[in-house]
Design a protein around this motif. Sequence first.
Motif, PDB file in Angstrom:
ATOM      1  N   THR A 148     -22.686  -3.582  -9.909  1.00 21.73           N
ATOM      2  CA  THR A 148     -21.630  -2.929 -10.677  1.00 21.73           C
ATOM      3  C   THR A 148     -20.271  -3.349 -10.121  1.00 21.73           C
ATOM      4  N   GLY A 149     -19.360  -3.699 -11.013  1.00 25.98           N
ATOM      5  CA  GLY A 149     -18.021  -4.090 -10.581  1.00 25.98           C
ATOM      6  C   GLY A 149     -17.120  -4.351 -11.770  1.00 25.98           C
ATOM      7  N   ALA A 150     -15.862  -4.597 -11.461  1.00 29.93           N
ATOM      8  CA  ALA A 150     -14.878  -4.888 -12.508  1.00 29.93           C
ATOM      9  C   ALA A 150     -15.177  -6.245 -13.116  1.00 29.93           C
ATOM     10  N   LEU A 151     -15.026  -6.328 -14.426  1.00 27.21           N
ATOM     11  CA  LEU A 151     -15.238  -7.586 -15.129  1.00 27.21           C
ATOM     12  C   LEU A 151     -13.910  -8.297 -15.314  1.00 27.21           C
ATOM     13  N   LYS A 152     -13.949  -9.598 -15.239  1.00 24.75           N
ATOM     14  CA  LYS A 152     -12.760 -10.411 -15.481  1.00 24.75           C
ATOM     15  C   LYS A 152     -12.988 -11.160 -16.791  1.00 24.75           C
ATOM     16  N   LEU A 153     -12.231 -10.795 -17.793  1.00 20.54           N
ATOM     17  CA  LEU A 153     -12.453 -11.376 -19.109  1.00 20.54           C
ATOM     18  C   LEU A 153     -11.259 -12.195 -19.589  1.00 20.54           C
ATOM     19  N   GLN A 154     -10.326 -12.533 -18.694  1.00 17.53           N
ATOM     20  CA  GLN A 154      -9.108 -13.222 -19.100  1.00 17.53           C
ATOM     21  C   GLN A 154      -9.393 -14.576 -19.747  1.00 17.53           C
ATOM     22  N   ASN A 155     -10.271 -15.354 -19.150  1.00 20.15           N
ATOM     23  CA  ASN A 155     -10.593 -16.655 -19.721  1.00 20.15           C
ATOM     24  C   ASN A 155     -12.025 -17.030 -19.346  1.00 20.15           C
ATOM     25  N   ARG A 156     -12.501 -18.094 -19.963  1.00 19.56           N
ATOM     26  CA  ARG A 156     -13.895 -18.506 -19.791  1.00 19.56           C
ATOM     27  C   ARG A 156     -14.236 -18.831 -18.343  1.00 19.56           C
ATOM     28  N   GLU A 157     -13.345 -19.528 -17.638  1.00 18.19           N
ATOM     29  CA  GLU A 157     -13.639 -19.920 -16.249  1.00 18.19           C
ATOM     30  C   GLU A 157     -13.773 -18.701 -15.339  1.00 18.19           C
ATOM     31  N   LYS A 158     -12.852 -17.742 -15.485  1.00 25.42           N
ATOM     32  CA  LYS A 158     -12.915 -16.542 -14.647  1.00 25.42           C
ATOM     33  C   LYS A 158     -14.137 -15.697 -14.993  1.00 25.42           C
ATOM     34  N   LYS A 159     -14.468 -15.641 -16.273  1.00 22.39           N
ATOM     35  CA  LYS A 159     -15.650 -14.890 -16.698  1.00 22.39           C
ATOM     36  C   LYS A 159     -16.913 -15.513 -16.101  1.00 22.39           C
ATOM     37  N   GLU A 160     -17.016 -16.826 -16.191  1.00 22.29           N
ATOM     38  CA  GLU A 160     -18.186 -17.520 -15.658  1.00 22.29           C
ATOM     39  C   GLU A 160     -18.289 -17.359 -14.144  1.00 22.29           C
ATOM     40  N   ALA A 161     -17.162 -17.454 -13.452  1.00 25.46           N
ATOM     41  CA  ALA A 161     -17.157 -17.282 -11.998  1.00 25.46           C
ATOM     42  C   ALA A 161     -17.589 -15.862 -11.625  1.00 25.46           C
ATOM     43  N   ARG A 162     -17.124 -14.869 -12.385  1.00 24.47           N
ATOM     44  CA  ARG A 162     -17.481 -13.476 -12.095  1.00 24.47           C
ATOM     45  C   ARG A 162     -18.973 -13.241 -12.331  1.00 24.47           C
ATOM     46  N   ILE A 163     -19.530 -13.826 -13.380  1.00 25.61           N
ATOM     47  CA  ILE A 163     -20.968 -13.698 -13.639  1.00 25.61           C
ATOM     48  C   ILE A 163     -21.761 -14.297 -12.485  1.00 25.61           C
ATOM     49  N   LYS A 164     -21.362 -15.479 -12.028  1.00 24.37           N
ATOM     50  CA  LYS A 164     -22.055 -16.111 -10.893  1.00 24.37           C
ATOM     51  C   LYS A 164     -21.963 -15.246  -9.646  1.00 24.37           C
ATOM     52  N   GLU A 165     -20.805 -14.631  -9.439  1.00 23.51           N
ATOM     53  CA  GLU A 165     -20.616 -13.753  -8.277  1.00 23.51           C
ATOM     54  C   GLU A 165     -21.544 -12.537  -8.364  1.00 23.51           C
ATOM     55  N   PHE A 166     -21.623 -11.910  -9.545  1.00 23.54           N
ATOM     56  CA  PHE A 166     -22.528 -10.772  -9.746  1.00 23.54           C
ATOM     57  C   PHE A 166     -23.957 -11.174  -9.423  1.00 23.54           C
TER      58      PHE A 166
END
Length: 180
Positions: A148-166
């Motif tokens: 569980t954590g904050a999602l970063k939805l600003q752009n595709r790269e940040k979203k993809e990086a956040r998914i990998k981190e999760f």
Amino acid sequence: MKKIFLFLFSTALLTSCNAIKVTTDYDNKVDFNQYKTFAFYKPGIDKAEISDIDKKRILRAIESELIAQGFSKSENPDMLVSIFTKSREKVNVQQNNNFGYGYGWGWNPWMMGGMNNNINVSQYTEGTLFVDFIDKKKKELVWQGIGTGALKLQNREKKEARIKEFVKEIISRFPPGKEK
């Protein structure tokens, strides 16, 4: 001094929003050393209420992490992997009442014990990712990781990086008993 405090506070606030909290649960009667291969459980994954693109990102990240741990993807797997997601909007309110003393020329509100009252309000989306490992033969859930954590939805790269981190944070706790 005030600038240093604000910098430290904003860094702490951003860090707290970036943290991923992970919990796991598992069947303590299961020997996890028996699992060497995996495949994705499509009926479970189809129920996840996210875009197909995000599902692909999550599944690629899971596959990458499991392969890095020595597991193999197989047509005849030992375990099945499923996911579930949920999200909710969160509001974070921080109030800072600071007393301070000024220095330098002229008057300022912090001189002679003045009070500084700051209220910071931020809104963000908190996401939860469930990763389930199912024993294929028994058709039973044997391990579950929840991030569980904050999602970063600003752009595709940040979203993809956040998914990998999760995914990395969740899968790093598998198998049970493994030191992180």
